[in-house]
Structure formats: C-alpha cells, structure tokens
Design a protein around this motif. Structure first.
Motif, mmCIF file in Angstrom:
data_model
loop_
_atom_site.group_PDB
_atom_site.id
_atom_site.type_symbol
_atom_site.label_atom_id
_atom_site.label_comp_id
_atom_site.label_asym_id
_atom_site.label_seq_id
_atom_site.Cartn_x
_atom_site.Cartn_y
_atom_site.Cartn_z
ATOM 1 N N LEU A 213 6.583 9.818 -13.854
ATOM 2 C CA LEU A 213 5.157 9.525 -13.849
ATOM 3 C C LEU A 213 4.768 9.093 -12.439
ATOM 4 C CD1 LEU A 213 4.793 7.471 -17.171
ATOM 5 C CD2 LEU A 213 4.135 9.857 -16.770
ATOM 6 N N PRO A 214 3.656 9.576 -11.914
ATOM 7 C CA PRO A 214 3.285 9.267 -10.526
ATOM 8 C C PRO A 214 3.132 7.774 -10.284
ATOM 9 C CG PRO A 214 1.930 11.038 -11.403
ATOM 10 C CD PRO A 214 2.687 10.477 -12.560
ATOM 11 N N LEU A 215 3.713 7.317 -9.174
ATOM 12 C CA LEU A 215 3.569 5.928 -8.736
ATOM 13 C C LEU A 215 2.810 5.825 -7.426
ATOM 14 C CD1 LEU A 215 7.072 4.424 -9.593
ATOM 15 C CD2 LEU A 215 4.880 3.505 -10.339
ATOM 16 N N GLY A 216 2.513 6.975 -6.833
ATOM 17 C CA GLY A 216 1.784 6.957 -5.570
ATOM 18 C C GLY A 216 2.606 6.457 -4.405
ATOM 19 N N ARG A 217 3.912 6.753 -4.427
ATOM 20 C CA ARG A 217 4.760 6.349 -3.297
ATOM 21 C C ARG A 217 4.400 7.157 -2.065
ATOM 22 N NH1 ARG A 217 9.357 3.275 -4.242
ATOM 23 N NH2 ARG A 217 9.930 2.914 -6.437
ATOM 24 N N ARG A 218 4.365 6.471 -0.926
ATOM 25 C CA ARG A 218 4.062 7.126 0.337
ATOM 26 C C ARG A 218 4.988 6.594 1.409
ATOM 27 N NH1 ARG A 218 -2.200 6.121 1.371
ATOM 28 N NH2 ARG A 218 -1.440 3.984 1.236
ATOM 29 N N GLY A 219 5.269 7.407 2.414
ATOM 30 C CA GLY A 219 6.047 6.969 3.564
ATOM 31 C C GLY A 219 7.398 6.404 3.177
ATOM 32 N N PRO A 220 7.730 5.192 3.668
ATOM 33 C CA PRO A 220 9.047 4.614 3.391
ATOM 34 C C PRO A 220 9.296 4.375 1.914
ATOM 35 C CG PRO A 220 7.576 2.991 4.406
ATOM 36 C CD PRO A 220 6.915 4.324 4.529
ATOM 37 N N SER B 102 0.805 -1.224 0.000
ATOM 38 C CA SER B 102 0.000 0.000 0.000
ATOM 39 C C SER B 102 0.838 1.275 0.000
ATOM 40 C CB SER B 102 -0.944 0.010 1.204
ATOM 41 O OG SER B 102 -0.216 -0.089 2.421
ATOM 42 N N ALA B 103 2.126 1.186 0.355
ATOM 43 C CA ALA B 103 2.985 2.369 0.327
ATOM 44 C C ALA B 103 3.338 2.768 -1.103
ATOM 45 C CB ALA B 103 4.265 2.121 1.123
ATOM 46 N N LYS B 104 3.083 1.875 -2.057
ATOM 47 C CA LYS B 104 3.304 2.175 -3.482
ATOM 48 C C LYS B 104 1.976 1.923 -4.186
ATOM 49 C CE LYS B 104 6.619 -0.799 -3.128
ATOM 50 N NZ LYS B 104 7.739 -1.748 -3.327
ATOM 51 N N LEU B 105 1.192 2.968 -4.371
ATOM 52 C CA LEU B 105 -0.199 2.812 -4.783
ATOM 53 C C LEU B 105 -0.355 2.169 -6.156
ATOM 54 C CD1 LEU B 105 -1.794 6.147 -3.490
ATOM 55 C CD2 LEU B 105 -1.814 3.880 -2.439
ATOM 56 N N VAL B 106 0.438 2.568 -7.141
ATOM 57 C CA VAL B 106 0.271 2.015 -8.483
ATOM 58 C C VAL B 106 0.662 0.545 -8.534
ATOM 59 C CG1 VAL B 106 1.015 2.168 -10.894
ATOM 60 C CG2 VAL B 106 0.430 4.253 -9.632
ATOM 61 N N PRO B 107 1.846 0.144 -8.037
ATOM 62 C CA PRO B 107 2.145 -1.287 -7.994
ATOM 63 C C PRO B 107 1.117 -2.082 -7.189
ATOM 64 C CG PRO B 107 4.167 -0.039 -7.715
ATOM 65 C CD PRO B 107 3.025 0.940 -7.652
ATOM 66 N N ALA B 108 0.633 -1.500 -6.090
ATOM 67 C CA ALA B 108 -0.400 -2.180 -5.306
ATOM 68 C C ALA B 108 -1.679 -2.343 -6.116
ATOM 69 C CB ALA B 108 -0.691 -1.400 -4.020
ATOM 70 N N ALA B 109 -2.017 -1.323 -6.921
ATOM 71 C CA ALA B 109 -3.210 -1.404 -7.754
ATOM 72 C C ALA B 109 -3.066 -2.492 -8.813
ATOM 73 C CB ALA B 109 -3.477 -0.058 -8.416
ATOM 74 N N VAL B 110 -1.859 -2.650 -9.368
ATOM 75 C CA VAL B 110 -1.629 -3.713 -10.353
ATOM 76 C C VAL B 110 -1.871 -5.079 -9.717
ATOM 77 C CG1 VAL B 110 0.074 -4.845 -11.825
ATOM 78 C CG2 VAL B 110 -0.002 -2.351 -11.708
ATOM 79 N N MET B 111 -1.305 -5.286 -8.530
ATOM 80 C CA MET B 111 -1.475 -6.569 -7.856
ATOM 81 C C MET B 111 -2.927 -6.789 -7.453
ATOM 82 S SD MET B 111 1.980 -6.842 -5.540
ATOM 83 C CE MET B 111 3.603 -6.667 -6.288
ATOM 84 N N GLY B 112 -3.586 -5.720 -6.992
ATOM 85 C CA GLY B 112 -4.983 -5.851 -6.606
ATOM 86 C C GLY B 112 -5.876 -6.157 -7.792
#
Length: 213
Positions: A186-193, A123-133
């Motif tokens: 390009l935005p990846l939605g990185r958050r926190g760590p 969840s700290a990387k929104l785009v990769p998390a969205a791909v997996m989801g």
C-alpha cells in the motif's frame, strides 16, 4: 600486515511505527466518540483510561525502539504523542464530566506545534508525516475547544479525531504489509532516502540497520 579497522555491529529491530499508529487510533477514536456525543460525557473516563493504560505505554515503547533504531523523527513524534495523551487522559479522568480546561488547551496548542515539527521532518514519508500532521491539527482544534468551550470546536475535534484514526490505521497496515512482504504493498509516499531505505535486500535493508524506518 593487515590494517586495523573498526567494526560496528547493529541488531535489526522491527519498525515501531505500526504499534504507535494503532495506539494513536485507540485514543483518538475513543475521545472522538465522546466529543461527538456518541458516548455520554460520564463515560468519558473510559476514553481517559484508554489513553492512560493503552496508548501511553504503547507509544512510549514505540518511541524507545525508534531511538534504538536511530530514527529520531519517529521516536520524537511517538514520545510527544505519548506525553500529550497522558496529560489528556489524566485530566479527563480527574475532572468532572464535560468540563473544559484552559491549561489543557494551552498544552494541546503547544503539542500541536511540536507535532508540526515532527511532521515537517518526516516529509520523506508522506503518509506517516500526514498522520503526525493531522495529529497536530487534532490537538490544535481540541485545544481551541478547551479554551473556548464552543460546541462547534468540540464537534470539529471529534470529526478530525475520527479521520486521524482512519489514517493511522491505514499507515499501520501499509507499514505492516511492507515489513511482511519486503516491498511496498500500500502506498506510503516514500521519497528520496526513505524510498531507498526499503530497496536494499538482506540484513542491510532491515529496520534498525537502515537509516530510516
């Protein structure tokens, strides 16, 4: 008298996620074309071979490199994807064209749950998390089709598969640009760590040395 210390030497490695995501795009797009009727069912074996000969080995490589880079979330997600596409490809290749399988349906539903675990952990990387989801959603809907044989589920799986392919290509491009430019393009939605992982300069900020890809 100097104090004895422990020195740990790490070798930076390139992030394997773009490779894994592009391999995902290959398989999901090929199978989506069959599910949507754009490719005749007898030619579904080409999609099966795409999964077996291209997606599976590439995602296995991405999984191994992910573990070496100490990112268990990326490594686990790629490993589950590789195993699932391997079973899907082998089942499709050895089954009559257009056939459904309840056993494959159960596997796909289970894989969907496994991908949900990886997506939640990333969840700290929104785009990769969205791909997996979204990959998990794709497996779940395809599993419903395999269990019911419903054309509606088949069509839904195809459209979700195309959306997944597009999102996977975007994520791969964003990660490649990030690596080549040393900054977010390009935005990846990185958050926190995950965001902090790309901020350090020099070797400390390289994949395989930083704690997150």
């Amino acid at each position: 008298m100097s104090e004895a210390g422990t020195r740990v030497v790490l070798r930076p490695v390139a992030t394997p996620l773009p490779l894994g995501f592009l391999a995902l795009a290959l398989a999901t797009t090929a199978f989506a074309a069959v599910q949507l009727g754009w490719v005749p069912p007898p030619e579904g074996r080409v999609a099966a071979l795409t999964g077996l000969a291209a997606t599976v080995p590439l995602q296995l490589l991405a999984s191994v490199v992910g573990f070496l880079a100490r990112d268990p979330v990326a490594a686990t997600g790629m490993g589950v994807l590789a195993g699932t596409w391997g079973v899907v490809g082998l089942t499709t290749y050895t089954s009559p064209p257009g056939a459904v399988s309840a056993g494959l349906g159960v596997l796909l539903l289970t894989s969907a749950v496994a991908m949900a675990v990886s997506a939640a952990s990333a969840s700290a990387k929104l785009v990769p998390a969205a791909v997996m989801g979204l990959a998990g959603v794709r497996f779940a809907v395809t599993g419903a089709y395999e269990l019911t044989g419903s054309p509606s589920w088949q069509s839904a799986a195809g459209w979700i598969g195309l959306a997944l392919g597009g999102l996977a290509v975007y994520a791969a491009l964003a990660l490649e640009l990030e690596g080549s430019h040393g900054r977010t393009v390009l935005p990846l939605g990185r958050r926190g760590p995950a965001r902090a992982a790309v901020e350090p300069s020099g070797v400390a900020g390289e994949p395989g040395v930083r704690p997150q890809l």
